[in-house]
Every structure is written in C-alpha cells, then in structure tokens.
Design an enzyme around this catalytic site. Structure first.
Site, PDB file in Angstrom:
ATOM      1  N   HIS A  63       0.780  -1.204   0.070  1.00 39.59           N
ATOM      2  CA  HIS A  63       0.041   0.034   0.214  1.00 39.59           C
ATOM      3  C   HIS A  63       0.875   1.329   0.156  1.00 39.59           C
ATOM      4  O   HIS A  63       1.852   1.275   0.626  1.00 39.59           O
ATOM      5  CB  HIS A  63      -0.848   0.095   1.280  1.00 39.59           C
ATOM      6  CG  HIS A  63      -1.905  -1.172   1.176  1.00 39.59           C
ATOM      7  ND1 HIS A  63      -1.995  -1.756   2.601  1.00 39.59           N
ATOM      8  CD2 HIS A  63      -2.298  -1.862   0.598  1.00 39.59           C
ATOM      9  CE1 HIS A  63      -2.830  -2.767   2.509  1.00 39.59           C
ATOM     10  NE2 HIS A  63      -3.145  -3.116   1.169  1.00 39.59           N
ATOM     11  N   LYS A  73       5.779   6.178   7.429  1.00 41.78           N
ATOM     12  CA  LYS A  73       5.472   5.434   8.467  1.00 41.78           C
ATOM     13  C   LYS A  73       6.691   5.021   9.356  1.00 41.78           C
ATOM     14  O   LYS A  73       7.855   4.761   8.838  1.00 41.78           O
ATOM     15  CB  LYS A  73       4.936   4.198   7.823  1.00 41.78           C
ATOM     16  CG  LYS A  73       3.554   4.724   6.990  1.00 41.78           C
ATOM     17  CD  LYS A  73       2.842   3.104   6.300  1.00 41.78           C
ATOM     18  CE  LYS A  73       1.867   3.444   5.512  1.00 41.78           C
ATOM     19  NZ  LYS A  73       1.275   2.191   4.881  1.00 41.78           N
ATOM     20  N   TYR A 133       1.425   1.664  13.851  1.00 39.51           N
ATOM     21  CA  TYR A 133       2.315   2.486  13.184  1.00 39.51           C
ATOM     22  C   TYR A 133       1.777   3.894  12.951  1.00 39.51           C
ATOM     23  O   TYR A 133       0.454   4.055  13.043  1.00 39.51           O
ATOM     24  CB  TYR A 133       2.620   1.675  11.439  1.00 39.51           C
ATOM     25  CG  TYR A 133       1.222   1.656  10.615  1.00 39.51           C
ATOM     26  CD1 TYR A 133       0.902   2.543   9.814  1.00 39.51           C
ATOM     27  CD2 TYR A 133       0.638   0.422  10.697  1.00 39.51           C
ATOM     28  CE1 TYR A 133      -0.210   2.425   9.227  1.00 39.51           C
ATOM     29  CE2 TYR A 133      -0.418   0.254  10.020  1.00 39.51           C
ATOM     30  CZ  TYR A 133      -0.904   1.448   9.112  1.00 39.51           C
ATOM     31  OH  TYR A 133      -2.154   0.950   8.472  1.00 39.51           O
ATOM     32  N   ASP A 169      -6.370  -6.119  -2.306  1.00 40.84           N
ATOM     33  CA  ASP A 169      -4.928  -6.557  -2.356  1.00 40.84           C
ATOM     34  C   ASP A 169      -4.589  -7.483  -3.734  1.00 40.84           C
ATOM     35  O   ASP A 169      -3.323  -7.640  -4.245  1.00 40.84           O
ATOM     36  CB  ASP A 169      -4.276  -7.040  -1.098  1.00 40.84           C
ATOM     37  CG  ASP A 169      -3.975  -5.804  -0.104  1.00 40.84           C
ATOM     38  OD1 ASP A 169      -4.146  -4.647  -0.441  1.00 40.84           O
ATOM     39  OD2 ASP A 169      -3.968  -6.035   1.053  1.00 40.84           O
TER      40      ASP A 169
END
Length: 185
Positions: A63, A73, A133, A169
């Site tokens: 992603h 991130k 995260y 996905d």
C-alpha cells in the site's frame, strides 16, 4: 541514546532498535522521541496512529498513498511476528523498484521507518500479529493505491507461499503499469 538507527540497503529506510530496559517484572522502552528521530534523519510531524490485527499468513499490501496525501510510516509489531517490506516507488531514485524486508516482532521490538515515496506491506508469521504504526499524513481514500504483492519485476521473497489476501490486495497493478499510468512519485 535510547535508539540505534541502522540504514538498510535502501538508506532512506531505517531499522530502529529501541533500548529495552527489562527485568523479571517486565520491560520499559521508548518507542518514539522526536529529537532523537530527527537527529537520525527521520523528520516530520506524525499525525495519526494505526493498529491492525491479523492471523497467520495474512499479507497486507503493498500500500501507499499518492500526493498530496503521501505518508511516511514508523511500523512496529507489538504482538507476534511479521515480515515487513518497503518498496521504493520514487522514479528518480537509484533504488527505484527495489525492496527491503525485515522481521519485526514483539520479541525483537524493532521498528521500521518507511519514508514517503515507498509502498509498504507485511505478512504474518505467527498465529496472530498486532501491528501499530505512526503516519505523517492523514488517510485519504481517494489517494489510496497499491502494487500487486507478487510483482515479478520487484521480486519480493515473501516467507509465505500462499498468503491470505483481501480482494483489494489481489487486484493492485504492477509497478510497470503504475509507472505507465503516472501513479508513482
């Protein structure tokens, strides 16, 4: 310093090893300290924390968010074990299309910094895993994008042969297709 910062084979992706103070009662560690992270080249204002739980074999990714909502991130696994991956999507980068993979776990307590311009994904290697995260930009569904997890041109060596994937996905484009559609950084 409560952190060791280690540049990976893609230098902008940084493995973070927090100093853990533990005894028979448990442990204490700092997971983020702005000044230390900035001194290590990790700059930005982190504005949102995310938390996911997944079972063995789940693969989430790859992603990323397009501009103007691209995200950096800082990823860590607080329960279980994951294989965490970052793929360089910056067209002008000498490491364009290359990837880095590391094991993050509740046991090693490592973190991975993934800057803007990278796709991110992970697969779960334990019965379950919880991943938290920080991101430096808000989630914007209209800017959400991804690269197919098994893109042959990238060649990620996932440690799970038949991952459990979401429908979304399973349908992402290849890096080459995204580049031709001008969807990269």
């Amino acid at each position: 310093m409560p952190f060791e910062f280690i540049k990976t084979k893609i230098p902008e992706v940084i493995l973070i090893k927090p100093k853990v103070f533990g005894d028979e009662r448990g442990f204490f560690m700092e997971t983020y300290k702005k000044e230390d992270f900035e001194n290590a080249g990790i700059k930005g204002e982190f504005v949102q924390d995310n938390h996911s739980k997944s079972s063995y074999g789940v693969l989430r990714g790859l992603h990323f968010q397009k501009e103007p909502y691209a995200q950096a991130k800082i990823v860590r696994c607080i329960r279980g074990v994951i294989y965490d991956v970052a793929v360089d999507l910056r067209r002008d980068s000498p490491t364009f299309g290359k990837w880095v993979g590391v094991v993050l776990s509740e046991f090693n307590k490592h973190e991975l910094y993934i800057p803007r311009g990278f796709a991110h994904g992970f697969c779960v290697l334990s019965d379950t895993a919880e991943v938290v995260y920080k991101v430096d930009n808000k989630y914007a569904p209209e800017c959400e994008c991804g690269v197919i997890w098994n893109d042959e041109d990238i060649g990620i060596e996932w440690p799970v042969d038949k991952p459990n994937l979401s429908d979304k996905d399973k349908q992402w484009h290849t890096l080459k297709e995204l580049d031709e559609m001008d969807e990269l950084f």
